[in-house]
Write a protein that holds these residues in place. Structure first.
Motif, PDB file in Angstrom:
ATOM      1  N   LEU A 159      19.078  22.374  23.000  1.00 26.48           N
ATOM      2  CA  LEU A 159      18.374  23.194  22.009  1.00 26.48           C
ATOM      3  C   LEU A 159      17.917  24.517  22.620  1.00 26.48           C
ATOM      4  O   LEU A 159      17.846  25.537  21.937  1.00 26.48           O
ATOM      5  CB  LEU A 159      17.178  22.426  21.423  1.00 26.48           C
ATOM      6  CG  LEU A 159      16.506  23.091  20.218  1.00 26.48           C
ATOM      7  CD1 LEU A 159      17.460  23.185  19.028  1.00 26.48           C
ATOM      8  CD2 LEU A 159      15.241  22.347  19.803  1.00 26.48           C
ATOM      9  N   SER A 160      17.645  24.501  23.929  1.00 27.73           N
ATOM     10  CA  SER A 160      17.115  25.710  24.581  1.00 27.73           C
ATOM     11  C   SER A 160      18.123  26.861  24.548  1.00 27.73           C
ATOM     12  O   SER A 160      17.755  28.010  24.784  1.00 27.73           O
ATOM     13  CB  SER A 160      16.707  25.396  26.021  1.00 27.73           C
ATOM     14  OG  SER A 160      17.823  24.940  26.740  1.00 27.73           O
ATOM     15  N   GLU A 161      19.389  26.566  24.265  1.00 26.43           N
ATOM     16  CA  GLU A 161      20.371  27.648  24.151  1.00 26.43           C
ATOM     17  C   GLU A 161      20.141  28.498  22.900  1.00 26.43           C
ATOM     18  O   GLU A 161      20.706  29.571  22.755  1.00 26.43           O
ATOM     19  CB  GLU A 161      21.789  27.066  24.100  1.00 26.43           C
ATOM     20  CG  GLU A 161      22.195  26.417  25.408  1.00 26.43           C
ATOM     21  CD  GLU A 161      23.586  25.795  25.331  1.00 26.43           C
ATOM     22  OE1 GLU A 161      24.455  26.363  24.632  1.00 26.43           O
ATOM     23  OE2 GLU A 161      23.783  24.750  25.963  1.00 26.43           O
ATOM     24  N   TYR A 162      19.314  27.990  21.983  1.00 25.61           N
ATOM     25  CA  TYR A 162      19.114  28.703  20.717  1.00 25.61           C
ATOM     26  C   TYR A 162      17.810  29.494  20.650  1.00 25.61           C
ATOM     27  O   TYR A 162      17.518  30.114  19.651  1.00 25.61           O
ATOM     28  CB  TYR A 162      19.158  27.716  19.543  1.00 25.61           C
ATOM     29  CG  TYR A 162      20.493  27.046  19.393  1.00 25.61           C
ATOM     30  CD1 TYR A 162      21.570  27.726  18.831  1.00 25.61           C
ATOM     31  CD2 TYR A 162      20.681  25.744  19.839  1.00 25.61           C
ATOM     32  CE1 TYR A 162      22.807  27.116  18.695  1.00 25.61           C
ATOM     33  CE2 TYR A 162      21.917  25.125  19.708  1.00 25.61           C
ATOM     34  CZ  TYR A 162      22.973  25.805  19.146  1.00 25.61           C
ATOM     35  OH  TYR A 162      24.185  25.208  19.021  1.00 25.61           O
ATOM     36  N   TYR A 163      16.987  29.396  21.693  1.00 25.47           N
ATOM     37  CA  TYR A 163      15.739  30.162  21.645  1.00 25.47           C
ATOM     38  C   TYR A 163      15.403  30.754  23.005  1.00 25.47           C
ATOM     39  O   TYR A 163      15.932  30.334  24.024  1.00 25.47           O
ATOM     40  CB  TYR A 163      14.579  29.286  21.143  1.00 25.47           C
ATOM     41  CG  TYR A 163      14.218  28.109  22.031  1.00 25.47           C
ATOM     42  CD1 TYR A 163      13.415  28.272  23.167  1.00 25.47           C
ATOM     43  CD2 TYR A 163      14.660  26.827  21.730  1.00 25.47           C
ATOM     44  CE1 TYR A 163      13.089  27.196  23.971  1.00 25.47           C
ATOM     45  CE2 TYR A 163      14.334  25.740  22.523  1.00 25.47           C
ATOM     46  CZ  TYR A 163      13.545  25.935  23.646  1.00 25.47           C
ATOM     47  OH  TYR A 163      13.223  24.868  24.446  1.00 25.47           O
ATOM     48  N   THR A 164      14.557  31.766  22.971  1.00 25.02           N
ATOM     49  CA  THR A 164      14.025  32.293  24.216  1.00 25.02           C
ATOM     50  C   THR A 164      12.533  32.031  24.247  1.00 25.02           C
ATOM     51  O   THR A 164      11.828  32.248  23.253  1.00 25.02           O
ATOM     52  CB  THR A 164      14.250  33.816  24.333  1.00 25.02           C
ATOM     53  OG1 THR A 164      13.955  34.403  23.057  1.00 25.02           O
ATOM     54  CG2 THR A 164      15.674  34.128  24.702  1.00 25.02           C
ATOM     55  N   ALA A 165      12.067  31.529  25.363  1.00 19.81           N
ATOM     56  CA  ALA A 165      10.649  31.199  25.499  1.00 19.81           C
ATOM     57  C   ALA A 165       9.911  32.366  26.131  1.00 19.81           C
ATOM     58  O   ALA A 165      10.420  33.012  27.042  1.00 19.81           O
ATOM     59  CB  ALA A 165      10.484  29.947  26.341  1.00 19.81           C
ATOM     60  N   ARG A 188      18.373  35.516  16.858  1.00 22.71           N
ATOM     61  CA  ARG A 188      18.710  36.310  15.676  1.00 22.71           C
ATOM     62  C   ARG A 188      20.105  35.972  15.145  1.00 22.71           C
ATOM     63  O   ARG A 188      20.396  36.174  13.974  1.00 22.71           O
ATOM     64  CB  ARG A 188      18.664  37.794  16.032  1.00 22.71           C
ATOM     65  CG  ARG A 188      17.288  38.323  16.212  1.00 22.71           C
ATOM     66  CD  ARG A 188      16.695  38.777  14.877  1.00 22.71           C
ATOM     67  NE  ARG A 188      15.251  38.794  14.961  1.00 22.71           N
ATOM     68  CZ  ARG A 188      14.481  37.848  14.475  1.00 22.71           C
ATOM     69  NH1 ARG A 188      14.994  36.806  13.848  1.00 22.71           N
ATOM     70  NH2 ARG A 188      13.169  37.906  14.577  1.00 22.71           N
ATOM     71  N   THR A 189      20.998  35.527  16.042  1.00 19.12           N
ATOM     72  CA  THR A 189      22.356  35.247  15.588  1.00 19.12           C
ATOM     73  C   THR A 189      22.365  34.113  14.549  1.00 19.12           C
ATOM     74  O   THR A 189      23.284  34.009  13.752  1.00 19.12           O
ATOM     75  CB  THR A 189      23.278  34.826  16.764  1.00 19.12           C
ATOM     76  OG1 THR A 189      22.669  33.705  17.420  1.00 19.12           O
ATOM     77  CG2 THR A 189      23.445  35.952  17.755  1.00 19.12           C
ATOM     78  N   LEU A 190      21.317  33.284  14.559  1.00 21.81           N
ATOM     79  CA  LEU A 190      21.258  32.181  13.593  1.00 21.81           C
ATOM     80  C   LEU A 190      20.954  32.685  12.182  1.00 21.81           C
ATOM     81  O   LEU A 190      21.329  32.053  11.199  1.00 21.81           O
ATOM     82  CB  LEU A 190      20.190  31.163  14.009  1.00 21.81           C
ATOM     83  CG  LEU A 190      20.472  30.390  15.301  1.00 21.81           C
ATOM     84  CD1 LEU A 190      19.246  29.584  15.714  1.00 21.81           C
ATOM     85  CD2 LEU A 190      21.674  29.466  15.134  1.00 21.81           C
ATOM     86  N   THR A 191      20.255  33.799  12.100  1.00 22.47           N
ATOM     87  CA  THR A 191      19.802  34.253  10.781  1.00 22.47           C
ATOM     88  C   THR A 191      20.512  35.528  10.311  1.00 22.47           C
ATOM     89  O   THR A 191      20.079  36.162   9.360  1.00 22.47           O
ATOM     90  CB  THR A 191      18.273  34.499  10.785  1.00 22.47           C
ATOM     91  OG1 THR A 191      17.947  35.313  11.911  1.00 22.47           O
ATOM     92  CG2 THR A 191      17.515  33.193  10.863  1.00 22.47           C
TER      93      THR A 191
END
Lengths: 193, 284
Positions: free
Chosen positions: B181-187, B196-199
């Motif tokens: 899951l961490s590939e989809y967000y930056t902490a 942003r690529t998700l939306t």
């Protein structure tokens, strides 16, 4: 006392056994609906209704949104609050946990007090936190009746103790006696339909 | 409930449920937000919560404040509409979606999805991640709608407290996630921001299920745990709206404790997975 329209029950650690004892004391024809919140782990496979149902003659089911109260025991599903509506149905909610609990006993009890006023019997069983005490206070404030499992018979006395400290109780009894006392409501409740 | 017929100003205070109904009437008449057909038990709790947090002595005080101050209304809205969900809540549902619905979605050359009541966006990001992993995100437009503009802003931002990510990540793995899951967000600091690529092809729009109508024909509607806040009458209205919005063979996802069985609109659907409340729209 007058027979209640609904019996709401809450418990946490050590409450499965007393809840089952109470439910098992009732005949299939017992006319007053029972609705219970037990704190259980958020596991999609909720086996609680089967576990309790195996030892009871009253029907035991997990509450769904819109379920109509009828004879038998309805249990809150894991990870939802369960509330009672005045139209005799069950409502679910995903509002934030209350005191780390979802389902929360206080949420069920407070909704019961608002929907059914004085015609509620609330019962707090064994547990290791103080959920249920505030809800029991709401039931009493609305004129309803409050019972608490005798803390000496509870495997976790914290919850019944907290309820007794905040609200007191109209009856403090071991689970078997609670079951017997509920039976006494049956004739009157059946007459009133 | 012997006081049901008591007029509003008749000495004693009216019962709480009547006071709340009156408050909701004012909110509707003054601002056209319609909560009058929301399930009363939850509304009562939320109004109580608002009273305490907004330091109002009574429902009448709150009503007065709302009547004269739009700022107060927007604060009240956060109580009346807020929903708490998790990314990939009910992982088994998401697994069923991946295994049983994705093959159906592949049969359409382009896709429109609708997530009504998107609230904080948890369901949206889960859906976008699933579609992305199945290679469908590029040909999909997602309508993410809510009546609450603050919630829409939060959904668009896609920022969640870091403390919630461990639970999200556990759900994601159980839901058949193929990566981390961490590939989809930056902490950053104590929060995580989803990519942003998700939306990129998400349309965030103001839409109220109670008062607004159909705005597009879609192949899938995911509306999980929204109907639990509505009365049966309003649920039927909304289900009619969904029936009118879905293409023939389109997919409707409800919450796992929600049911079509009490609704006349049940005839519009056949179960794809009855247990996880995934239905297919059929021609009447």
């Amino acid at each position: 006392m007058t027979a209640p329209k609904v019996i709401v029950i809450g418990g946490s650690a050590g409450a499965l056994e007393p809840l089952t004892t109470i439910a098992a004391a009732l005949p299939a024809s017992f006319p007053i609906p029972l609705v219970a919140v037990l704190h259980i782990p958020d596991d999609f496979e909720n086996t609680l209704p089967e576990t309790i149902g195996r030892r009871c003659t009253i029907p035991v089911q997990e509450g769904m949104h819109g379920t109509r109260l009828s004879c038998g025991l309805i249990l809150a599903p894991p990870n939802y609050h369960l509330l009672l509506e005045a139209d005799g149905t069950v409502a679910l909610s995903l509002d934030a946990p209350v005191g780390y609990s979802r389902p929360s006993i206080d949420v069920l009890f407070e909704s019961a007090a608002l929907a059914y006023g004085a015609r509620v019997l609330g019962i707090v069983l064994s547990g290791a936190n103080d959920d249920g005490a505030r809800g029991l206070a709401a039931i009493r404030q609305a004129g309803g009746t409050v019972w608490v499992q005798d803390p000496q018979t509870a495997s976790a006395a914290y919850m019944p103790d907290a309820a007794l400290r905040l609200v007191g109780a109209d009856r403090v009894a071991p689970p078997r006696e609670i079951g017997t006392a509920l039976l006494a409501f049956a004739p009157e409740a059946a007459r009133n339909g | 409930m012997t006081r049901a017929g008591t007029p509003w100003h008749d000495g004693g205070e009216p019962p709480f449920d009547q006071q709340v109904r009156h408050l909701l009437d004012v909110v509707y008449e003054r601002y056209q937000y319609d909560f009058r057909d929301y399930a009363p038990a939850s509304i009562h709790r939320r109004v109580r919560q608002a009273l305490s947090d907004l330091r109002c002595e009574s429902v009448a005080d709150l009503e007065d404040a709302v009547r004269h101050d739009a700022g107060m209304l927007s604060r009240l809205l956060q109580y009346l509409t807020i929903q708490v969900s998790d990314l990939f809540r009910d992982p088994e549902f998401w697994l069923a979606l991946r295994l049983q619905v994705v093959p159906l979605l592949r049969t359409w050359p382009s896709l429109k999805l609708w997530i009504p009541g998107v609230a904080g966006g948890e369901e949206l990001y889960a859906m976008a991640i699933l579609l992305s992993e199945e290679g469908l995100l590029d040909r999909t437009v997602i309508y993410a709608t809510d009546m609450n503009r603050e919630a829409l802003k939060a959904a668009e931002a896609g920022v969640y407290p870091l403390a919630r990510l461990a639970g999200f990540s556990r759900n994601y793995q159980r839901a058949g996630g193929t990566r981390s899951l961490s590939e989809y967000y930056t902490a950053a600091y104590d929060s995580a921001r989803f990519s942003r690529t998700l939306t990129g092809q998400v349309v965030f729009a103001d839409h109220d299920l109670v008062t607004d109508s159909v705005f597009s024909e879609v192949q899938l509607i995911s509306c999980r745990n929204v109907l639990i806040y509505f009365t049966p009458a309003l649920q039927n209205r909304v289900l009619q709206l969904f029936s009118d919005s879905l293409v023939n063979g389109g997919v409707l996802c409800l919450g796992t404790k929600e049911t079509l069985q009490f609704s006349p609109r049940a005839v519009d659907y056949q179960p794809i997975d009855a247990r996880y409340r995934i239905f297919r729209r059929v021609q009447r």
